[in-house]
Write a protein that holds these residues in place. Structure first.
Motif, short mmCIF file in Angstrom:
data_model
loop_
_atom_site.label_atom_id
_atom_site.label_comp_id
_atom_site.label_asym_id
_atom_site.label_seq_id
_atom_site.Cartn_x
_atom_site.Cartn_y
_atom_site.Cartn_z
N ARG A 34 0.86 -1.19 0.00
CA ARG A 34 0.00 0.00 0.00
C ARG A 34 0.89 1.23 0.00
O ARG A 34 1.88 1.29 0.73
CB ARG A 34 -0.87 0.06 1.25
CG ARG A 34 -2.04 -0.85 1.27
CD ARG A 34 -3.00 -0.62 2.44
NE ARG A 34 -2.36 -0.37 3.72
CZ ARG A 34 -2.47 0.79 4.41
NH1 ARG A 34 -3.18 1.79 3.97
NH2 ARG A 34 -1.86 0.91 5.57
N GLU A 36 0.82 5.81 -0.70
CA GLU A 36 -0.04 7.00 -0.79
C GLU A 36 0.73 8.16 -1.39
O GLU A 36 1.97 8.17 -1.42
CB GLU A 36 -0.60 7.40 0.58
CG GLU A 36 0.41 8.01 1.51
CD GLU A 36 -0.17 8.45 2.85
OE1 GLU A 36 -1.39 8.40 3.06
OE2 GLU A 36 0.65 8.83 3.72
N TYR A 38 -0.19 12.67 -2.01
CA TYR A 38 -1.14 13.78 -1.86
C TYR A 38 -0.87 14.80 -2.94
O TYR A 38 0.27 14.98 -3.37
CB TYR A 38 -0.96 14.45 -0.50
CG TYR A 38 -1.46 13.65 0.67
CD1 TYR A 38 -2.74 13.85 1.18
CD2 TYR A 38 -0.66 12.69 1.27
CE1 TYR A 38 -3.20 13.12 2.26
CE2 TYR A 38 -1.11 11.97 2.35
CZ TYR A 38 -2.38 12.18 2.84
OH TYR A 38 -2.82 11.45 3.92
N ARG A 103 -6.08 12.85 -1.39
CA ARG A 103 -5.24 11.74 -0.92
C ARG A 103 -5.43 10.59 -1.88
O ARG A 103 -6.56 10.21 -2.19
CB ARG A 103 -5.63 11.32 0.49
CG ARG A 103 -4.78 10.16 0.99
CD ARG A 103 -5.14 9.79 2.44
NE ARG A 103 -4.29 8.74 2.89
CZ ARG A 103 -4.57 7.44 2.80
NH1 ARG A 103 -5.71 7.04 2.25
NH2 ARG A 103 -3.72 6.53 3.24
N GLU A 105 -4.53 6.65 -2.45
CA GLU A 105 -4.01 5.43 -1.84
C GLU A 105 -4.09 4.31 -2.87
O GLU A 105 -5.11 4.14 -3.53
CB GLU A 105 -4.77 5.03 -0.59
CG GLU A 105 -4.17 3.79 0.06
CD GLU A 105 -4.78 3.42 1.40
OE1 GLU A 105 -4.73 2.22 1.73
OE2 GLU A 105 -5.29 4.30 2.10
N THR A 106 -3.00 3.56 -2.97
CA THR A 106 -2.95 2.46 -3.93
C THR A 106 -2.64 1.15 -3.20
O THR A 106 -1.95 1.15 -2.17
CB THR A 106 -1.87 2.71 -5.00
OG1 THR A 106 -0.59 2.81 -4.37
CG2 THR A 106 -2.16 3.99 -5.77
N ALA A 124 0.64 5.44 -7.27
CA ALA A 124 0.27 6.66 -6.54
C ALA A 124 0.85 7.91 -7.21
O ALA A 124 0.18 8.93 -7.36
CB ALA A 124 0.74 6.57 -5.08
N LEU A 150 3.17 2.72 2.66
CA LEU A 150 2.45 2.61 3.93
C LEU A 150 2.58 1.23 4.56
O LEU A 150 2.62 1.10 5.77
CB LEU A 150 0.96 2.92 3.72
CG LEU A 150 0.62 4.32 3.26
CD1 LEU A 150 -0.87 4.41 2.94
CD2 LEU A 150 1.00 5.33 4.33
#
Length: 162
Positions: A34, A36, A38, A103, A105-106, A124, A150
Motif C-alpha cells: 500500500r 499513498e 497527496y 489523498r 491510496e494504492t 500513486a 504505507l
C-alpha cells in the motif's frame, strides 16, 4: 536503492555494475503493498473536480486508470524492477476539502517471487501526476507531496507497516 543482504548490495555485482536481482530461488508467496500520495490545490480546483464541472471530464476516473496502468508498466519506468503479473491494483482518490488536497491510496497484490512496493508507489505517483496534468490549466501551483510506502506484506521479510 539496492537491497542490502549482509554487507552486500543485491543490485550491484562484484565489479560494481548494476544488475537485476535473481529471484528464481525465492518462494512464491502472496505479496501486497500500500502506498499513498497527496496533491494540494486551490479550493476552486478541488471543488471543480468534486462537482464534476471540470471541462476535461471525470478527473478522478482518468487518474485512477493512469495509476492502474502505471503499476502494470512499472518495470518499463524503473530500470531494475522485475516485470510482474499483478493480480490486483486498486487506486482510491479521496478529496480532503478541509485541507484542499486529494489523498491517493494504492494497493497492489500478486502471488510471486518479489514484492510490489515499487508498483504501488508508481501507481500513486502517476495518479497524482495525472491530476496535475488535467488541472494545470486552472491551477499551476498544485503541489504533489508525501509519496510513501504505507505497508508491505508477504515474502521472506514479512509484514512492514508505517
Amino acid at each position: 536503492m539496492s537491497e542490502v543482504k549482509g554487507d552486500t548490495l543485491t543490485h550491484i555485482d562484484a565489479e560494481g555494475h548494476a544488475r537485476m536481482v535473481d529471484v528464481s530461488e525465492k518462494a512464491v508467496t502472496t505479496r501486497e503493498a500500500r502506498a499513498e500520495a497527496y496533491i494540494t490545490m486551490l479550493p476552486e480546483t478541488l471543488a471543480m473536480i468534486v462537482d464534476g464541472t471540470h471541462k476535461k471530464g471525470d478527473v478522478f476516473a482518468v487518474a485512477r486508470i493512469a495509476g492502474i496502468q502505471a503499476a502494470k508498466r512499472c518495470s518499463d519506468i524503473i530500470p531494475l524492477c522485475h516485470p510482474l503479473m499483478l493480480s490486483s491494483v486498486k487506486v482510491e482518490l479521496v478529496p480532503e476539502l478541509d485541507s484542499n488536497q486529494v489523498r491517493i491510496e494504492t494497493i497492489c497484490r500478486l502471488s510471486g517471487q518479489t514484492g510490489v512496493e515499487m508498483e504501488a508507489l508508481t501507481a500513486a505517483s502517476a495518479a497524482a501526476l495525472t491530476l496535475y496534468d488535467m488541472c494545470k490549466a486552472v491551477d499551476k501551483g498544485m503541489v504533489i507531496h508525501t509519496v510513501r510506502l504505507l505497508e508491505k506484506k508477504g515474502g521472506k521479510s514479512g509484514h512492514w507497516k508505517v
